[in-house]
Design an enzyme around this catalytic site. Structure first.
Site, PDB file in Angstrom:
ATOM      1  N   LYS A 193       0.856  -1.185   0.000  1.00 14.74           N
ATOM      2  CA  LYS A 193       0.000   0.000   0.000  1.00 14.74           C
ATOM      3  C   LYS A 193       0.893   1.236   0.000  1.00 14.74           C
ATOM      4  CE  LYS A 193      -3.521   2.367   2.732  1.00 14.74           C
ATOM      5  NZ  LYS A 193      -4.499   2.223   3.814  1.00 14.74           N
ATOM      6  N   LYS A 246      -2.177  -1.503  -3.818  1.00 19.24           N
ATOM      7  CA  LYS A 246      -3.060  -0.341  -3.715  1.00 19.24           C
ATOM      8  C   LYS A 246      -2.256   0.938  -3.812  1.00 19.24           C
ATOM      9  CE  LYS A 246      -5.981   1.998  -0.460  1.00 19.24           C
ATOM     10  NZ  LYS A 246      -6.381   2.119   0.908  1.00 19.24           N
TER      11      LYS A 246
HETATM   12  C1  PBG Z   1      -7.537   3.078   5.879  1.00 20.16           C
HETATM   13  C2  PBG Z   1      -7.779   3.042   4.424  1.00 20.16           C
HETATM   14  C3  PBG Z   1      -7.590   4.044   3.454  1.00 20.16           C
HETATM   15  C4  PBG Z   1      -8.080   3.533   2.259  1.00 20.16           C
HETATM   16  C5  PBG Z   1      -8.516   2.246   2.511  1.00 20.16           C
HETATM   17  N1  PBG Z   1      -8.305   1.952   3.857  1.00 20.16           N
HETATM   18  C6  PBG Z   1      -7.098   5.420   3.601  1.00 20.16           C
HETATM   19  C7  PBG Z   1      -5.688   5.716   3.895  1.00 20.16           C
HETATM   20  O1  PBG Z   1      -4.833   4.849   3.991  1.00 20.16           O
HETATM   21  O2  PBG Z   1      -5.420   6.902   4.071  1.00 20.16           O
HETATM   22  C8  PBG Z   1      -8.133   4.264   0.952  1.00 20.16           C
HETATM   23  C9  PBG Z   1      -9.159   3.789  -0.011  1.00 20.16           C
HETATM   24  C10 PBG Z   1      -9.495   4.699  -1.112  1.00 20.16           C
HETATM   25  O3  PBG Z   1      -8.888   5.762  -1.327  1.00 20.16           O
HETATM   26  O4  PBG Z   1     -10.439   4.350  -1.836  1.00 20.16           O
HETATM   27  N2  PBG Z   1      -6.248   2.888   6.287  1.00 20.16           N
END
Ligand code: PBG
Length: 321
Positions: A193, A246
């Protein structure tokens, strides 16, 4: 060689489908649901046109409508009524996600329910871990993630999805689940991520914006892809069943490397910013929304995703077989 070989022969209208290498199907899709404990009717998310936060009591309906279109899997994000420094409402057995899980399970036994396991929506500071001063603590966060996962499993989650990018989070969660008799609950790890700018509409949607700093001390540097392979390898060793890359679109190269290297179930997250760009351009009349969405999701599948989390799930399912 030409003229004996003619690639265009394969592209004739009635034959073209026979040579299709990638097929997008409804089973590939995971639909996100934002469950808001503070509202009594659906509320549109300003930076995500056509996408809504849903009150707990309407979650079963929402799932039912999507299941009629052929969507089987859902990932739930919670907007709690209570936030504190430790994110304690995330592991409250009567928290927003736990209540929504029970509500959905009661009505739709067959739905595959996935929960996001993270602290950012539940903490006052909005970070994905416990905070001391300006530091986001890794090891102190792990037992809390274990508690959240167990509490979700108790309420009916089939798959838990840790998204906080803490080292050791998959192991901590696997251990806690197993100790509590949930050895059949799967873990879908947000393994690679990135610290991306494409999450900002989500932070609007889930009220998970942070009060200070940024997420770069735990989410990955956008310049790296060897590091993604290390992240995935570690999560698999710790017991992840599904690994995720992601965001999706700027990271299709990473997705392809992950799939080719490990050959394990791999998910991609078509994130909020990717959704909002398409919506904005479509609303301006600059793109054909339906075709663009299809092309985007096909590209993610072609790059190697077995599963795609997408806010377009319902709109695309309507047009798939
Ligand atoms: C929580 C989380 C996030 C997303 C999914 N789970 C936000 C982040 O990490 O700031 C982002 C999903 C999206 O942008 O559609 N940690």
């Amino acid at each position: 060689m030409f003229p004996k070989v003619r690639m265009r022969r394969l592209r004739r209208e009635k034959l073209r489908d026979l040579f299709r290498e990638t097929k997008l199907c409804k089973e590939d899709l995971i639909m996100p649901i934002f469950v808001d404990e503070n509202i009594s009717s659906p509320k549109e998310i300003p930076s995500m046109p056509d996408y809504y936060r849903i009150p707990i009591k309407m979650t079963a309906d929402e799932v039912g409508k999507a299941m009629e279109l052929g969507i089987k899997a859902f990932i739930l994000f919670g907007i709690p009524s209570h936030k504190d420094d430790l994110g304690s409402s995330a592991y409250d057995d009567n928290g927003v996600i736990q209540k929504a899980l029970r509500e959905i399970k009661r009505n739709h036994e067959d739905a595959v329910l996935i929960t996001d396991v993270c602290l950012c929506e539940y903490t006052t500071h909005g970070h994905c871990g416990i905070v001391k001063g300006y530091e986001i603590l890794n090891d102190a966060t792990l037992p809390i993630l274990g508690k959240i996962a167990v509490s979700h499993a108790k309420a009916g989650a089939d798959i838990v999805a840790p998204s906080g990018m803490m080292d050791g989070m998959v192991k901590a969660i696997r251990d806690s689940l197993d100790e509590n008799g949930f050895e059949n609950v799967l873990i879908m790890s947000y393994a690679a991520k990135y610290a991306s700018s494409f999450y900002s509409p989500f932070r609007d949607a889930a009220e998970s914006g942070y009060k200070f700093g940024d997420r770069k001390s735990y989410q990955m540097d956008i310049h790296n892809s060897d590091e993604a392979l290390r992240e995935v390898e570690l999560d698999l060793k710790e017991g992840a069943d599904i690994v995720m890359v992601k965001p999706a679109l700027c990271y299709l190269d990473v997705l392809r490397r992950v799939k080719e290297t490990f050959r394990v179930p791999t998910a991609a997250y078509n994130v909020s910013g990717e959704y909002s760009m398409v919506k904005a351009a479509s609303k301006m009349g600059w793109l054909n929304e339906r075709d663009v969405i299809y092309e985007i999701l096909v590209s993610i599948k072609r790059a190697g995703a077995d599963l795609i989390i997408t806010y377009h799930a319902k709109e695309v399912a309507e047009h798939l077989q």
